[in-house]
Scaffold this active site. Structure first.
Site, mmCIF file in Angstrom:
data_model
loop_
_atom_site.group_PDB
_atom_site.id
_atom_site.type_symbol
_atom_site.label_atom_id
_atom_site.label_comp_id
_atom_site.label_asym_id
_atom_site.label_seq_id
_atom_site.Cartn_x
_atom_site.Cartn_y
_atom_site.Cartn_z
ATOM 1 N N ASN A 30 -3.307 -1.778 -0.499
ATOM 2 C CA ASN A 30 -3.171 -1.868 -2.160
ATOM 3 C C ASN A 30 -2.968 -3.422 -2.338
ATOM 4 O OD1 ASN A 30 -3.141 0.931 -2.532
ATOM 5 N ND2 ASN A 30 -1.421 1.042 -3.457
ATOM 6 N N GLN A 31 -4.015 -4.009 -3.334
ATOM 7 C CA GLN A 31 -3.863 -5.414 -3.381
ATOM 8 C C GLN A 31 -4.112 -5.440 -4.974
ATOM 9 O OE1 GLN A 31 -2.792 -7.858 -1.576
ATOM 10 N NE2 GLN A 31 -2.355 -6.221 0.087
ATOM 11 N N SER A 32 -2.984 -5.062 -5.607
ATOM 12 C CA SER A 32 -3.206 -5.108 -7.314
ATOM 13 C C SER A 32 -3.312 -6.494 -7.811
ATOM 14 C CB SER A 32 -2.199 -4.260 -7.788
ATOM 15 O OG SER A 32 -1.059 -4.556 -7.620
ATOM 16 N N CYS B 284 -8.777 4.259 -10.800
ATOM 17 C CA CYS B 284 -9.573 4.453 -9.486
ATOM 18 C C CYS B 284 -8.921 5.401 -8.612
ATOM 19 C CB CYS B 284 -9.518 2.924 -8.584
ATOM 20 S SG CYS B 284 -7.928 2.804 -7.813
ATOM 21 N N ASP C 32 -1.010 0.630 7.076
ATOM 22 C CA ASP C 32 -0.524 -0.141 6.017
ATOM 23 C C ASP C 32 -0.364 -1.820 6.336
ATOM 24 O OD1 ASP C 32 0.268 -1.062 3.189
ATOM 25 O OD2 ASP C 32 2.292 -1.187 4.142
ATOM 26 N N ASP D 16 5.128 1.794 5.101
ATOM 27 C CA ASP D 16 6.488 1.898 5.271
ATOM 28 C C ASP D 16 7.053 2.235 3.663
ATOM 29 O OD1 ASP D 16 4.930 -0.220 3.724
ATOM 30 O OD2 ASP D 16 6.913 -1.199 3.209
ATOM 31 N N ASP E 225 1.108 -4.983 4.495
ATOM 32 C CA ASP E 225 2.376 -5.738 4.028
ATOM 33 C C ASP E 225 3.564 -4.603 4.224
ATOM 34 O OD1 ASP E 225 1.092 -7.983 3.219
ATOM 35 O OD2 ASP E 225 0.382 -6.583 1.180
ATOM 36 N N CYS F 106 -8.951 4.945 -5.145
ATOM 37 C CA CYS F 106 -8.642 4.368 -4.084
ATOM 38 C C CYS F 106 -7.266 3.756 -3.859
ATOM 39 C CB CYS F 106 -9.412 3.380 -3.646
ATOM 40 S SG CYS F 106 -9.928 2.063 -4.744
ATOM 41 N N ARG F 107 -6.491 3.611 -4.954
ATOM 42 C CA ARG F 107 -5.250 2.988 -4.908
ATOM 43 C C ARG F 107 -3.917 4.062 -4.397
ATOM 44 N NH1 ARG F 107 -1.914 -0.566 -7.660
ATOM 45 N NH2 ARG F 107 0.125 0.353 -8.401
#
Length: 258
Positions: free
Chosen positions: A75-77, A117, A32, A146, A34, A119-120
């Site tokens: 993930n970058q929503s 989706c 991951d 994390d 962040d 992929c999230r």
């Protein structure tokens, strides 16, 4: 719906990079971003704000030193929310690559929680897409993150998951994790430990402040089970960061994280 294509953004070498990985080692280790590799800055699109977490660079280097491919699943929503652009996400990716050395694959989900989706995270799509890009088996891949959705994505893809808790990790995510490590360096040592096979139990000491052991799900990584004593140390980001960051959704708005 945002109108974004229902597939992850992939970056990295176009051809598989595997080959020559020793028996007993994972075929890939996926991190991951962040809160795991770098400090969790909410919806960060500024490369200058990228800060590696303690032991992170050493941990990634240790995986590379064993000849195991490394990747990032994130993930970058903020993209779906209109807070980030593809260019900003890519600029942060390039900064992370500059600090850590280029990762063999990046798989990024730009979608929001209502986009449907696959992929999230906690869906398995990012893990599966990264494995396909690398030409490795998900069942021989380790995912390190994390929060609970990182491990849920690993589990759904058939990969092993290791949780490295931070101040934003919820207690139920720790108790529900397949395996818990006090810091990233320890998580990598576990990931690189040879599989014992034959259903034997491998004990991995993670510190001095022992707690209840966490068991690896059966069938993941040679069918062996590993027990961990949870230590008191850890590589924690800035505790002032809210429970959302880098595309994670704040609990105040959704009751969860991206």
């Amino acid at each position: 719906m945002t109108g974004l294509p229902a597939r992850p953004w992939l970056s990295g070498p176009p051809a598989p990079v595997t080959g020559g990985v020793s028996v007993g080692l994972p075929e890939a280790v996926l991190f991951d971003r962040d809160g795991t590799l770098v400090a969790d800055v909410p919806y960060n699109g500024d490369p200058e704000r990228v800060e590696p977490l303690p032991t992170a660079r050493e941990a990634v280097a240790a995986v590379r030193a064993r000849g195991v491919p490394v990747g990032v699943v994130s993930n970058q929503s903020g993209v779906a929310r209109g807070l980030l652009t593809h260019r900003q996400v890519d600029a942060v990716r390039r900064r992370v690559d500059a600090l850590f050395g280029p990762f063999d694959v990046w798989a990024v989900c730009p979608h929001g929680p209502d986009d449907g989706c696959g992929c999230r995270k906690p869906a398995p799509g990012l893990v599966l897409a990264a494995c396909a890009r690398l030409g490795v088996r998900a069942s021989r891949t380790v995912v390190i993150g994390d929060i609970g959705s990182d491990l849920a994505a690993a589990r759904a893809a058939g990969a092993r998951g290791v949780l490295v808790p931070t101040p934003v990790t919820r207690p139920e995510e720790i108790t529900g994790a397949d395996h818990v490590a006090p810091d990233l360096a320890t998580a990598v040592r576990f990931a690189l430990a040879p599989a014992t096979g034959g259903g034997r139990t491998a004990s991995v000491g993670l510190g001095t402040g022992g707690s209840s052991p966490a068991a690896i799900a059966p069938g993941a990584g040679g069918g062996h089970t590993a027990a961990a004593d949870l230590g008191t140390g850890g590589s924690s980001p800035d505790a002032s960061a809210p429970g959302a960051g880098g595309g994670r959704t704040a609990a105040v708005t959704t009751g969860g994280r991206s």
